[in-house]
Design an enzyme around this catalytic site. Structure first.
Site, PDB file in Angstrom:
ATOM      1  N   HIS A 183      33.757  76.016  88.660  1.00 32.12           N
ATOM      2  CA  HIS A 183      33.798  74.322  88.031  1.00 32.12           C
ATOM      3  C   HIS A 183      34.331  73.687  88.025  1.00 32.12           C
ATOM      4  O   HIS A 183      34.905  73.617  87.474  1.00 32.12           O
ATOM      5  CB  HIS A 183      32.685  74.697  87.606  1.00 32.12           C
ATOM      6  CG  HIS A 183      32.618  75.572  85.866  1.00 32.12           C
ATOM      7  ND1 HIS A 183      34.196  74.890  85.724  1.00 32.12           N
ATOM      8  CD2 HIS A 183      32.017  76.565  85.381  1.00 32.12           C
ATOM      9  CE1 HIS A 183      33.969  75.419  84.165  1.00 32.12           C
ATOM     10  NE2 HIS A 183      32.846  76.634  83.876  1.00 32.12           N
ATOM     11  N   CYS A 191      34.245  81.755  84.319  1.00 34.09           N
ATOM     12  CA  CYS A 191      34.038  81.146  85.256  1.00 34.09           C
ATOM     13  C   CYS A 191      35.825  81.311  85.794  1.00 34.09           C
ATOM     14  O   CYS A 191      36.088  81.068  85.131  1.00 34.09           O
ATOM     15  CB  CYS A 191      33.010  79.889  85.073  1.00 34.09           C
ATOM     16  SG  CYS A 191      31.698  80.470  84.712  1.00 34.09           S
TER      17      CYS A 191
END
Length: 317
Positions: A183, A191
């Site tokens: 992201h 992440c």
């Protein structure tokens, strides 16, 4: 606005720029000094500190809206495609190398994948090694498949796509977790954060590939560049056998420039040639693939038993 006032504003702007430049220089000097100190530490602690130092440096750069070192010229996106003889809408493939803080995008050209661009990762969290359970802050490693249902244009981190953790291999070991993404931004709890500007370019490539008919793309996530020197450098880890297994899939792509067909056989990744598959997008299967290749590396253990994790072994956030 009078001429004298205009000159005063120009001078103020010049002083502000010089001040910011000086602060940036001082911060860079501090990072270099810390780096020199870290290099004197024992190897395992040195690796942990180097990764942590790079994370904090990246977060600081992002706070200034400064691009990460190694970011391609995003303003020349179309020109970079033309220079590579590539076009949007063709199938893509990705690799991530944690220790190097790098994400690669490859595009299909003349029947084989060629590297289009390497992007710096602003931040990932956890240690080198796979994600094991919800809440361990680990960014996953392994082989994942991303389809259109996994992309999110309205992410709180600008744009994102879900890697698909846990896959069949992860589930075979009872690993838990969800919403492990690539992201924007520069924050991470498991992440891979790319910054907003970089995720915008990645998003364009991904969505145009789907628009062009690609059903899914494979993402290979490795702890580091899978060369023998690194396997030796990080030898003695509890993940030796796991990384050797990952290297087989890595090497198959390196040899063929096509994503291998990935399956899970007896709680182990197994790979078959992408060149023999009808689907060159690299599906990740929940069963053994046809004609699996043999591993090029022995499964390494310490005393025949997997070692337990070392608390400061590699990289804590």
């Amino acid at each position: 606005m009078s001429e004298p006032e205009d000159r005063r504003n120009t001078k103020r702007t010049g002083r502000l720029r010089r001040l910011l430049s000086s602060l940036f220089g001082l911060a860079t000097l501090a990072v270099v000094t810390m780096l020199a100190i870290v290099l004197l530490l024992p190897p395992a602690e040195r690796e942990r500190r180097l990764i942590s130092l790079k994370r904090h440096y990246h977060v600081w750069l992002a706070s200034l809206d400064h691009p990460m070192p190694g970011t391609p010229d995003l303003t020349r996106f179309d020109q970079r495609l033309t220079e590579k003889g590539m076009a949007l809408g063709t199938p893509i493939f990705m690799r991530i190398f944690k220790r190097d803080f790098e994400l690669e995008i490859w595009m299909l050209k003349d029947g084989r994948y060629e590297l289009f661009s390497t992007y710096p990762i602003c931040k990932w969290s956890g240690l080198l090694g796979p994600k094991l359970k919800t809440g361990d802050r680990q960014a996953p490693e392994g082989f994942y498949s991303v389809d259109r249902s996994a992309i999110n244009p309205n992410s709180r981190w600008r744009r994102s796509f879900n890697l698909g953790f846990p896959n069949a291999y992860d589930r075979a070991y009872g690993r838990t977790g969800s919403f492990l993404m690539v992201h924007g931004g520069c924050g991470s709890i498991g992440c891979y954060a790319m910054t907003n500007d970089v995720i915008d370019e990645i998003w364009t490539i991904v969505t145009r590939a789907f628009d062009g008919g690609q059903k899914r793309f494979q993402v290979q996530v490795f702890p580091f560049r899978m060369i023998e020197a690194n396997l030796s450098r990080f030898g003695g880890s509890q993940w030796d056998s796991y990384w050797a297994n990952l290297k087989t899939g890595h090497d198959l792509f390196e040899a063929e420039r096509l994503p291998p067909v990935v399956g899970v056989c007896g709680k182990t990744y197994a790979f078959s040639s992408g060149a023999k598959a009808r689907d060159v997008t690299g599906p990740v299967l929940a069963q053994c693939p046809a004609d699996p290749v043999e591993s090029s590396l022995p499964r390494r253990r310490s005393g025949g038993v997997a070692m337990m994790p070392q608390p400061a072994e590699l990289a804590a956030d």
